[in-house]
Design a protein around this motif. Structure first.
Motif, mmCIF file in Angstrom:
data_model
loop_
_atom_site.group_PDB
_atom_site.id
_atom_site.type_symbol
_atom_site.label_atom_id
_atom_site.label_comp_id
_atom_site.label_asym_id
_atom_site.label_seq_id
_atom_site.Cartn_x
_atom_site.Cartn_y
_atom_site.Cartn_z
ATOM 1 N N ARG A 1 -0.165 -4.377 6.753
ATOM 2 C CA ARG A 1 1.244 -4.500 7.098
ATOM 3 C C ARG A 1 2.054 -5.012 5.915
ATOM 4 N NH1 ARG A 1 5.651 -6.399 10.047
ATOM 5 N NH2 ARG A 1 5.235 -6.513 12.270
ATOM 6 N N VAL A 2 1.499 -5.995 5.207
ATOM 7 C CA VAL A 2 2.180 -6.525 4.029
ATOM 8 C C VAL A 2 2.343 -5.433 2.973
ATOM 9 C CG1 VAL A 2 2.050 -8.204 2.157
ATOM 10 C CG2 VAL A 2 1.351 -8.856 4.463
ATOM 11 N N LEU A 3 1.268 -4.690 2.749
ATOM 12 C CA LEU A 3 1.319 -3.622 1.759
ATOM 13 C C LEU A 3 2.304 -2.537 2.182
ATOM 14 C CD1 LEU A 3 -2.502 -3.289 0.947
ATOM 15 C CD2 LEU A 3 -0.724 -4.214 -0.545
ATOM 16 N N ARG A 4 2.365 -2.272 3.477
ATOM 17 C CA ARG A 4 3.287 -1.267 4.001
ATOM 18 C C ARG A 4 4.735 -1.728 3.805
ATOM 19 N NH1 ARG A 4 2.847 -1.313 9.559
ATOM 20 N NH2 ARG A 4 0.618 -1.679 9.269
ATOM 21 N N ASP A 5 4.990 -2.990 4.147
ATOM 22 C CA ASP A 5 6.352 -3.519 4.000
ATOM 23 C C ASP A 5 6.799 -3.520 2.537
ATOM 24 O OD1 ASP A 5 6.409 -3.862 6.691
ATOM 25 O OD2 ASP A 5 6.108 -6.033 6.662
ATOM 26 N N ALA A 6 5.851 -3.693 1.648
ATOM 27 C CA ALA A 6 6.187 -3.713 0.220
ATOM 28 C C ALA A 6 6.313 -2.302 -0.348
ATOM 29 C CB ALA A 6 5.125 -4.489 -0.559
ATOM 30 N N GLY A 7 6.016 -1.302 0.453
ATOM 31 C CA GLY A 7 6.141 0.081 -0.010
ATOM 32 C C GLY A 7 4.985 0.537 -0.881
ATOM 33 N N LEU A 8 3.892 -0.225 -0.855
ATOM 34 C CA LEU A 8 2.760 0.140 -1.701
ATOM 35 C C LEU A 8 1.849 1.169 -1.043
ATOM 36 C CD1 LEU A 8 1.760 -3.218 -3.395
ATOM 37 C CD2 LEU A 8 2.139 -1.037 -4.534
ATOM 38 N N VAL A 9 1.809 1.185 0.276
ATOM 39 C CA VAL A 9 0.990 2.160 0.986
ATOM 40 C C VAL A 9 1.813 2.776 2.121
ATOM 41 C CG1 VAL A 9 -1.105 0.842 0.494
ATOM 42 C CG2 VAL A 9 0.054 0.558 2.685
ATOM 43 N N VAL A 10 1.364 3.933 2.580
ATOM 44 C CA VAL A 10 1.971 4.554 3.751
ATOM 45 C C VAL A 10 0.858 4.916 4.721
ATOM 46 C CG1 VAL A 10 4.090 5.437 2.763
ATOM 47 C CG2 VAL A 10 1.979 6.717 2.484
ATOM 48 N N ALA A 11 1.168 4.792 5.998
ATOM 49 C CA ALA A 11 0.187 5.094 7.035
ATOM 50 C C ALA A 11 0.587 6.372 7.735
ATOM 51 C CB ALA A 11 0.114 3.941 8.039
ATOM 52 N N GLU A 12 -0.391 7.269 7.901
ATOM 53 C CA GLU A 12 -0.130 8.444 8.720
ATOM 54 C C GLU A 12 -1.138 8.479 9.854
ATOM 55 O OE1 GLU A 12 -0.923 12.130 6.722
ATOM 56 O OE2 GLU A 12 -1.412 11.111 4.868
ATOM 57 N N PRO A 13 -0.640 8.325 11.096
ATOM 58 C CA PRO A 13 -1.514 8.298 12.252
ATOM 59 C C PRO A 13 -2.084 9.684 12.532
ATOM 60 C CG PRO A 13 0.712 7.493 12.758
ATOM 61 C CD PRO A 13 0.763 8.189 11.456
#
Lengths: 101, 101
Positions: B50-62
């Motif tokens: 979640r932290v990495l996602r909020d920082a824009g470093l990773v993206v999640a694709e369900p």
DNA sequence: CGCTGACATCAGCACAACCTGACGTTATCA
DNA sequence: TGATAACGTCAGGTTGTGCTGATGTCAGCG
């Protein structure tokens, strides 16, 4: 990942330390200058400079009763290269996810 | 310094998150893979993602009930460039300290 | 449908990090 | 040599951050 990378990123993970690094990129400064330019307390600045020193990001050279700090460009370059390398690998691995067995 | 730089360095300033980024540089992975490869707890990994996602470093694709994560190379490149720029400036400013008035 | 597994969120605790005020050290200057 | 200024260290209080266990949601499968 090297342990050096971890300590370097952690040293940069503070707004005041990041600001100090930015200031030192332009010119060498002594502690009193950094205190003036950042508006932070002297003790606070001194503590943050210690963290940056321990991480190998800056070096202090005492001149009389002043301490001049300068940035270690090689430390920044090392981290920059590590990140660029990760980015390059990520670019070539984006298309094929590992199947969930 | 941009606020994005600060949030990115802070997101990388954790050994487990740095390890996750390193893993994602090689291949796309879902959460369960990251849990296996790091040995950390599922809740812990999810929080760090979640932290990495909020920082824009990773993206999640369900995908179904899985969540595949991939690294955003551009975010890493942006930070890498910022650091390289600082290092370049530091290299040319190393010789002349500002006098303490 | 009920069950299981993947994943996220929430609440709580333990520890680390940041900030400040007091003090000590050292160097310059009258 | 006494005063002052630069700088560091230490002790404290407060806030933040990482880790865990419990709970909720949703998708696939028998």
């Amino acid at each position: 990942m090297s342990a050096e990378t971890d300590s370097t990123t952690r040293a940069l993970a503070d707004p005041l330390r990041l600001r100090i690094v930015e200031l030192l990129a332009n010119e060498q400064l002594c502690t009193c200058h950094i205190v003036e330019l950042t508006g932070a307390g002297q003790t606070n600045v001194s503590n943050h400079l210690r963290v940056l020193r321990d991480a190998g990001l800056v070096v202090a050279e005492p001149v009389g009763r002043y301490s001049y700090y300068r940035l270690r460009a090689d430390a920044l370059v090392a981290l920059s290269d590590t990140l660029a390398n990760l980015a390059a690998r990520a670019g070539s691995a984006e298309q094929r996810p590992r199947p969930c067995d």
